[in-house]
Design a protein around this motif. Sequence first.
Motif, PDB file in Angstrom:
ATOM      1  N   LEU A  81      -9.994   1.990  -4.753  1.00 50.31           N
ATOM      2  CA  LEU A  81      -8.856   1.802  -3.862  1.00 50.31           C
ATOM      3  C   LEU A  81      -7.818   0.929  -4.550  1.00 50.31           C
ATOM      4  O   LEU A  81      -8.119  -0.213  -4.910  1.00 50.31           O
ATOM      5  N   GLN A  85      -3.354   0.448  -0.998  1.00 50.06           N
ATOM      6  CA  GLN A  85      -4.050   1.100   0.113  1.00 50.06           C
ATOM      7  C   GLN A  85      -4.849   0.109   0.968  1.00 50.06           C
ATOM      8  O   GLN A  85      -5.341   0.480   2.026  1.00 50.06           O
ATOM      9  N   ASP A  87      -5.165  -2.762   3.452  1.00 48.29           N
ATOM     10  CA  ASP A  87      -4.348  -3.426   4.458  1.00 48.29           C
ATOM     11  C   ASP A  87      -4.663  -4.912   4.569  1.00 48.29           C
ATOM     12  O   ASP A  87      -3.765  -5.733   4.717  1.00 48.29           O
ATOM     13  N   ALA A 108      -9.160  -0.809   4.617  1.00 51.25           N
ATOM     14  CA  ALA A 108      -8.355   0.100   3.807  1.00 51.25           C
ATOM     15  C   ALA A 108      -8.093   1.367   4.594  1.00 51.25           C
ATOM     16  O   ALA A 108      -8.989   2.182   4.785  1.00 51.25           O
ATOM     17  N   GLU A 109      -6.860   1.504   5.031  1.00 47.25           N
ATOM     18  CA  GLU A 109      -6.433   2.673   5.798  1.00 47.25           C
ATOM     19  C   GLU A 109      -7.383   2.925   6.965  1.00 47.25           C
ATOM     20  O   GLU A 109      -7.462   2.148   7.881  1.00 47.25           O
TER      21      GLU A 109
END
Length: 149
Positions: A81, A85, A87, A108-109
């Motif tokens: 990642l 990507q 957060d 992550a997303e």
Amino acid sequence: MSGQPWRIKPVLPVTKGLGAVAVVVLVTAFGRDDAVQWVLAGAVTIGLALWALRDLVAPIRLAADAEGVTVIDGFARRRWLPWAQIDRVRLDRRERLGLTTEMLEIDAEEALYLYSLHDLGADPHDVLAELEQLRAENAKAAEQDEDAA
């Protein structure tokens, strides 16, 4: 995997394997004629063996560098990642029944990755500090690239 890796403690798969053996020994000693105990013991033994196998196949649970992180996704699949990507990276602390549990969270997303002290083989506070430093290095490098362009 490049960068800083965090791996499970080597004693974990050994302990899980010994637990699987102990279940078989106990059911052999105390439940020889009971089919239900054998079925339950078989299920527990298979579960512990698979859990130990995962630790042997994918001992590195998390790796990070200035470009991003590599996480374990599913049983033993690795997923990279990039920092863009991800957060949020934070420490989740919960207290229950007098016990405190701390987990490193990587949001992550659509996915949430959770890592305990046992998964990382290190204190989650220390791992969080290193991840924040790597993420800051990435942001600084991206800013310099924008300034150069």
